[in-house]
Enzyme design. Structure first.
Site, mmCIF file in Angstrom:
data_model
loop_
_atom_site.group_PDB
_atom_site.id
_atom_site.type_symbol
_atom_site.label_atom_id
_atom_site.label_comp_id
_atom_site.label_asym_id
_atom_site.label_seq_id
_atom_site.Cartn_x
_atom_site.Cartn_y
_atom_site.Cartn_z
ATOM 1 N N GLU A 1 -5.486 -8.624 1.051
ATOM 2 C CA GLU A 1 -6.129 -8.157 2.281
ATOM 3 C C GLU A 1 -7.616 -7.944 2.014
ATOM 4 O OE1 GLU A 1 -4.456 -4.837 4.392
ATOM 5 O OE2 GLU A 1 -2.407 -5.574 4.113
ATOM 6 N N GLU B 1 0.801 -1.219 0.000
ATOM 7 C CA GLU B 1 0.000 0.000 0.000
ATOM 8 C C GLU B 1 0.841 1.281 0.000
ATOM 9 O OE1 GLU B 1 -3.190 0.165 2.744
ATOM 10 O OE2 GLU B 1 -3.888 -1.841 2.234
HETATM 11 C C1 GCO Z 1 -3.740 -1.744 5.340
HETATM 12 C C2 GCO Z 1 -2.698 -2.375 6.077
HETATM 13 C C3 GCO Z 1 -3.096 -3.193 7.280
HETATM 14 C C4 GCO Z 1 -4.276 -2.702 8.118
HETATM 15 C C5 GCO Z 1 -5.596 -3.238 7.598
HETATM 16 C C6 GCO Z 1 -6.762 -2.766 8.474
HETATM 17 O O1 GCO Z 1 -4.231 -2.385 4.403
HETATM 18 O O2 GCO Z 1 -4.029 -0.604 5.604
HETATM 19 O O3 GCO Z 1 -1.982 -3.211 5.185
HETATM 20 O O4 GCO Z 1 -1.908 -3.097 8.012
HETATM 21 O O5 GCO Z 1 -4.108 -3.148 9.446
HETATM 22 O O6 GCO Z 1 -5.837 -2.751 6.326
HETATM 23 O O7 GCO Z 1 -6.823 -1.373 8.463
#
Ligand code: GCO
Length: 500
Positions: free
Chosen positions: A407, A223
């Site tokens: 994710e 990200e």
């Molecule tokens: C993101 C990060 C994660 C977060 C998850 C929840 O995608 O922002 O990779 O570390 O913890 O998304 O907010």
């Protein structure tokens, strides 16, 4: 963490932004009209009807043979042991130690103590039936000051971890950078400095030397948008800067770092595959005719990352002073990309990792509006069909490349330790259904990682937002699988998702 307004679209972008508005308008009205009165407000998520009217079939939706089912974490969020075995400080250690930056004054110590408890967690993964586990390497464990020779104790830890995963038949997905930049590199300029991209390539080469024999998937940068925008523009994440021009530089230099690491991976001849992790959110113009606001948000939040990585060029409408753009100096940003940079940034990849949480709407000016119910994470507007829209957009707007969802998840409704999480079961069920739907419509989707395996340190929320399939008592470090873990285990065993 707060996600700025976003944008991609289900259909090819320009087509979508012209047509999607009516869908979005209907959705926006549906979300606000008494018809939604039965759905309680706030975090309890009852799946809203899909704006398109699509309904899942009555029988289970099957996934392709070999589909990868995983779960994800990151080093600073789960490891703890922030000073063990020569680990140096990262920008997150520095930021979290500053008063008022993290809820409750929490830090990444002890987190979920996975640095010590990884064998126990691998047993949990085996019980779940996971085929893959995504974790990140803490750069300051490998190079305590971000440069120089590897710290053998740090390398040894990740060698033990990948070997234990291999023994359990679980494929590693190794994230090289998940925001924990060594503080010494921040002191030398951080991502505002082009040199940091070169340091990253050197760090990556150390890991390819140490772990390149492992059949793994590698993610270069997690990200870059969130780290650039929330860490360098909004200031809510480490390193806590509030300068859009620095954020713009962090965009380019992280992408350059990604490209340099990708080339290092090829040069090393490491086993496995390599990609980048981009968080992308379908947003929708709530005006079916005037879509310029959504267009700008789509540029700043999505095409600013997808286009350079996959097309080798930056969009021309992402940066500027109009609402929805990254408010940096366009000429200064353009000057950062030296001759040859975009060829490096767009070095061919083996997969695109996408990270999906929800949707938002955009008004004609470029402001974000709410068009779906939010979870306990106020930035997360939950709509499973947004995942389908995103995947179709990628299919139609970008060159074909294998896609992995690395994710996807929802936090518990309260900060208290919870094991009964029906909302997470429904979130996962509806999102798996949309993934299967997209595969059926020709999207080359190869896997799905739930965020997260464990309750963990949720950045500025500290330990107040619990995203795990497995609950963690942070006082005792006891793990307890939640209801959703059982649901996920059943999906994995069947390689199919059943209707509610
Ligand atoms: C993101 C990060 C994660 C977060 C998850 C929840 O995608 O922002 O990779 O570390 O913890 O998304 O907010």
């Amino acid at each position: 963490m707060p996600q700025p307004a976003v944008a991609p679209s289900a259909l090819p972008r320009r087509t979508f932004l012209a047509l999607g508005g009516s869908t979005a308008l209907a959705a926006a009205l549906a979300a606000c009209t008494p018809a939604g009165a039965g759905a309680p407000a706030g975090p309890t998520i009852t799946p809203t009807p899909n704006p398109s009217g699509w309904l899942p079939p009555a029988e289970p939706m099957a996934f392709p043979k070999g589909y990868v089912w995983g779960a994800a974490t990151s080093a600073y969020q789960v490891e703890g042991a922030t000073t063990a075995d020569g680990r140096g400080p990262s920008v997150w250690d520095t930021f979290a130690a500053r008063y008022g930056t993290v809820k409750g004054g929490a830090t990444g110590e002890p987190a979920a103590d996975q640095y010590r408890r990884y064998a126990e967690d691998i047993e949990l993964m085996t019980d779940l039936g996971l085929g893959a586990y995504r974790f990140s390497v803490s750069w300051p464990r490998i190079q305590p000051t971000g440069t120089g020779p590897a710290n053998p104790a740090g390398v040894d830890h990740y060698r033990r971890l990948v070997d234990a995963l291999g023994d359990a038949g679980i494929r590693p997905m190794i994230t090289l950078f998940h925001w924990d930049l060594p503080q010494a590199l921040q002191d030398a300029g951080g991502w505002a400095s082009r040199d940091t991209a070169q340091r990253f390539a050197e760090y990556a080469a150390i890991l390819f030397d140490a772990l390149g024999d492992v059949e793994a998937d590698w993610m270069t940068v997690n990200e870059p948008k969130t780290h650039a925008f929330v860490g360098h523009w909004y200031g809510g994440h480490a390193p806590g800067l509030r300068d859009p021009d620095v954020a713009a530089a962090a965009v380019h230099h992280q992408l350059l770092a990604h490209g340099l690491a990708t080339r290092a991976f090829r040069d090393h001849g490491a086993s496995g595959r390599i990609g980048i992790g981009l968080n992308l959110l379908p947003a929708y113009s709530i005006d079916p005719v005037n879509t310029r606001g959504a267009e700008r948000v789509d540029a700043s939040e999505n095409r600013l990352f997808l286009d350079p990585v996959l097309l080798g060029r930056y969009p021309d409408d992402a940066i500027g002073s109009a609402p929805g753009q990254l408010p940096a100096d366009p000429a200064a940003f353009a000057a950062l990309a030296l001759p040859g940079d975009l060829e490096v940034v767009s070095s061919p990849l083996d997969f695109l990792a996408i990270q999906y949480y929800g949707v938002t709407g955009v008004d004609p000016i470029g402001n974000q509006v709410e068009i779906a119910p939010t979870s306990a994470a106020s930035w997360q507007q939950v709509r499973a069909e947004g995942l389908y829209d995103l995947l179709i957009r990628l299919r139609d707007d970008y060159p074909s490349i294998p896609i992995v969802i690395t994710e996807n998840g929802i936090p518990d409704e309260t900060s208290a330790l919870t094991v009964d999480d029906p909302y997470r079961v429904e979130f996962l069920r509806t999102h798996f259904q949309q993934a299967a739907r997209a595969i059926g419509d020709g999207v080359p989707l190869e896997g799905h990682y739930v965020w997260s395996l464990l309750d963990n340190f949720e950045w500025a929320e500290g330990y107040d937002q619990r995203w795990g399939l497995v609950a963690v008592d942070f006082d005792t470090q006891e793990r307890t699988p939640k209801r959703s873990a059982g649901f996920y285990s059943d999906v994995i065993a069947a390689n199919a998702v059943a209707p509610a």
